[in-house]
Write a protein that holds these residues in place. Structure first.
Motif, mmCIF file in Angstrom:
data_model
loop_
_atom_site.group_PDB
_atom_site.id
_atom_site.type_symbol
_atom_site.label_atom_id
_atom_site.label_comp_id
_atom_site.label_asym_id
_atom_site.label_seq_id
_atom_site.Cartn_x
_atom_site.Cartn_y
_atom_site.Cartn_z
ATOM 1 N N PRO A 1 0.834 -1.219 0.000
ATOM 2 C CA PRO A 1 0.000 0.000 0.000
ATOM 3 C C PRO A 1 0.868 1.268 0.000
ATOM 4 C CG PRO A 1 -0.554 -1.448 1.862
ATOM 5 C CD PRO A 1 0.654 -2.019 1.222
ATOM 6 N N ILE A 2 0.468 2.258 -0.804
ATOM 7 C CA ILE A 2 1.256 3.499 -0.902
ATOM 8 C C ILE A 2 0.441 4.725 -0.508
ATOM 9 C CG2 ILE A 2 2.929 2.702 -2.617
ATOM 10 C CD1 ILE A 2 1.120 3.990 -4.793
ATOM 11 N N GLY A 3 -0.789 4.512 0.025
ATOM 12 C CA GLY A 3 -1.651 5.645 0.372
ATOM 13 C C GLY A 3 -2.752 5.819 -0.658
ATOM 14 N N ALA A 4 -3.799 6.570 -0.278
ATOM 15 C CA ALA A 4 -4.948 6.845 -1.146
ATOM 16 C C ALA A 4 -5.598 5.557 -1.665
ATOM 17 C CB ALA A 4 -4.544 7.762 -2.313
ATOM 18 N N SER B 1 4.173 11.115 -17.020
ATOM 19 C CA SER B 1 3.390 10.259 -16.146
ATOM 20 C C SER B 1 2.209 11.044 -15.571
ATOM 21 C CB SER B 1 4.281 9.721 -15.029
ATOM 22 O OG SER B 1 3.579 8.771 -14.255
ATOM 23 N N ILE B 2 1.031 10.421 -15.578
ATOM 24 C CA ILE B 2 -0.186 11.083 -15.090
ATOM 25 C C ILE B 2 -0.743 10.314 -13.891
ATOM 26 C CG2 ILE B 2 -2.477 11.979 -15.718
ATOM 27 C CD1 ILE B 2 -1.675 11.771 -18.659
ATOM 28 N N GLU B 3 -1.086 11.063 -12.836
ATOM 29 C CA GLU B 3 -1.669 10.459 -11.629
ATOM 30 C C GLU B 3 -2.918 11.248 -11.249
ATOM 31 O OE1 GLU B 3 -1.233 7.728 -9.538
ATOM 32 O OE2 GLU B 3 -2.994 8.647 -8.612
ATOM 33 N N ARG B 4 -3.991 10.551 -10.879
ATOM 34 C CA ARG B 4 -5.225 11.264 -10.531
ATOM 35 C C ARG B 4 -5.231 11.779 -9.097
ATOM 36 N NH1 ARG B 4 -9.134 7.558 -8.343
ATOM 37 N NH2 ARG B 4 -10.785 9.030 -8.813
ATOM 38 N N PHE B 5 -4.451 11.160 -8.199
ATOM 39 C CA PHE B 5 -4.407 11.631 -6.814
ATOM 40 C C PHE B 5 -3.275 12.643 -6.618
ATOM 41 C CE2 PHE B 5 -6.745 7.654 -5.890
ATOM 42 C CZ PHE B 5 -7.800 8.208 -5.184
ATOM 43 N N GLU B 6 -3.679 13.851 -6.242
ATOM 44 C CA GLU B 6 -2.706 14.919 -6.035
ATOM 45 C C GLU B 6 -1.658 14.529 -4.986
ATOM 46 O OE1 GLU B 6 -4.612 18.630 -5.242
ATOM 47 O OE2 GLU B 6 -2.715 19.661 -4.926
ATOM 48 N N LEU B 7 -2.141 13.890 -3.904
ATOM 49 C CA LEU B 7 -1.244 13.497 -2.817
ATOM 50 C C LEU B 7 -0.099 12.618 -3.323
ATOM 51 C CD1 LEU B 7 -1.046 13.218 0.438
ATOM 52 C CD2 LEU B 7 -2.061 10.973 0.021
ATOM 53 N N LEU B 8 -0.439 11.616 -4.146
ATOM 54 C CA LEU B 8 0.578 10.700 -4.657
ATOM 55 C C LEU B 8 1.490 11.419 -5.656
ATOM 56 C CD1 LEU B 8 -1.562 7.450 -5.171
ATOM 57 C CD2 LEU B 8 -0.037 8.002 -3.282
ATOM 58 N N ALA B 9 0.882 12.231 -6.509
ATOM 59 C CA ALA B 9 1.674 12.944 -7.528
ATOM 60 C C ALA B 9 2.688 13.873 -6.858
ATOM 61 C CB ALA B 9 0.744 13.737 -8.444
ATOM 62 N N LYS B 10 2.262 14.549 -5.800
ATOM 63 C CA LYS B 10 3.170 15.495 -5.127
ATOM 64 C C LYS B 10 4.323 14.770 -4.450
ATOM 65 C CE LYS B 10 0.576 19.670 -4.539
ATOM 66 N NZ LYS B 10 -0.449 20.385 -3.756
ATOM 67 N N LYS B 11 4.008 13.625 -3.830
ATOM 68 C CA LYS B 11 5.061 12.833 -3.185
ATOM 69 C C LYS B 11 6.075 12.351 -4.229
ATOM 70 C CE LYS B 11 3.149 10.038 0.532
ATOM 71 N NZ LYS B 11 2.881 8.648 0.863
ATOM 72 N N ALA B 12 5.549 11.860 -5.344
ATOM 73 C CA ALA B 12 6.423 11.348 -6.405
ATOM 74 C C ALA B 12 7.296 12.478 -6.963
ATOM 75 C CB ALA B 12 5.602 10.700 -7.516
ATOM 76 N N LYS B 13 6.693 13.649 -7.154
ATOM 77 C CA LYS B 13 7.432 14.795 -7.705
ATOM 78 C C LYS B 13 8.602 15.159 -6.785
ATOM 79 C CE LYS B 13 7.716 18.751 -10.197
ATOM 80 N NZ LYS B 13 9.136 18.961 -9.972
ATOM 81 N N MET B 14 8.344 15.169 -5.468
ATOM 82 C CA MET B 14 9.413 15.497 -4.514
ATOM 83 C C MET B 14 10.558 14.501 -4.605
ATOM 84 S SD MET B 14 7.412 16.830 -1.144
ATOM 85 C CE MET B 14 8.591 16.082 -0.037
#
Ligand code: SAH
Length: 215
Positions: A53-56, A104-117
């Motif tokens: 599990p990675i969240g969301a 890469s496209i992600e629908r969950f902002e939370l996951l996208a922001k973590k990945a971007k960091m």
């Protein structure tokens, strides 16, 4: 925890015995620090043979499935790739080491922001990220040499078929909730040819042209 040793074991006990042969692919799995893409409380399992599990409500696939999808894409280094479902960012990082650029496209902002960091911290300059519905593709950046969909759908979203170059390849878990077949498509003379790889289980693709319209 000796993550380098665990990574070596992952490659030698999970990937090679199950048939991952491409040396460029294996080298990248020795190298990319999978544990950095895993939430801290799950890090002990970072190199284990199961999804995490990675969240969301989402999961990162087990290492073998990431390797298998990567190998199927048959990358030589110059490709422009579209990924739907950034999730933890691990698959994108693997692809970025083997190609020219990854969108890469992600629908969950939370996951996208973590990945971007993480991409910034680890120095990945050839990954572009967008928050949104990946079933619509990324029209401004099309066409793509490769498309990888890391969430399940009973059919390929039509915009993605249009955004795949002729001669290109696309892979996705094709099917319904709980039951899918990893399927590789090749586009030749604007026709799609499919090849079934193996059974698999991914979270659903959620979007306009996805398995679910919303959740
Ligand atoms: N490739 C990821 C695994 C992702 S799990 C990794 O390496 O960790 C599937 C991801 O697809 C989830 O994060 C989910 O939120 C995302 N997803 C599902 N439907 C989507 C859509 N229509 N557009 C973008 N992302 C989507």
């Amino acid at each position: 925890m000796d993550y380098t040793a665990l990574r070596k074991l992952m490659v030698e006990e999970q990937l090679i015995p199950r048939g991952i042969r491409n040396q460029r692919v294996l080298d990248v799995f020795y190298k990319v620090e999978r544990h950095k893409f895993i939430p801290e409380e799950q890090r002990d399992n970072a190199y284990a043979d199961f999804p995490i599990p990675i969240g969301a409500g989402q999961t990162i696939s087990q290492p073998y499935i990431v390797a298998l999808m990567t190998e199927c894409l048959d990358l030589s280094g110059g490709e422009k790739i579209l990924e739907i479902g950034t999730g933890s960012g691990y698959q994108a990082a693997i692809l970025a080491q083997l190609s020219k650029e990854v969108y890469s496209i992600e629908r969950f902002e939370l996951l996208a922001k973590k990945a971007k960091m993480l991409f910034d911290e680890l120095g990945y300059k050839n990954i572009k990220l967008k928050i949104g519905d990946g079933t619509l593709g990324w029209g401004e950046e099309a066409m793509f040499d490769r498309i990888i969909i890391t969430a399940a759908s009973p059919e390929i979203p039509s915009p993605l078929i249009e955004q795949l170059k002729d001669g290109g390849k696309l892979i996705l878990p094709l099917g319904e909730i709980l039951s899918q077949v990893l399927t590789l498509f090749e586009k030749k003379d604007n026709k799609l040819y499919s090849h079934e790889i193996c059974g698999c289980m991914f979270v659903p693709l959620v979007g306009k042209f996805g398995l679910l319209k919303n959740d």
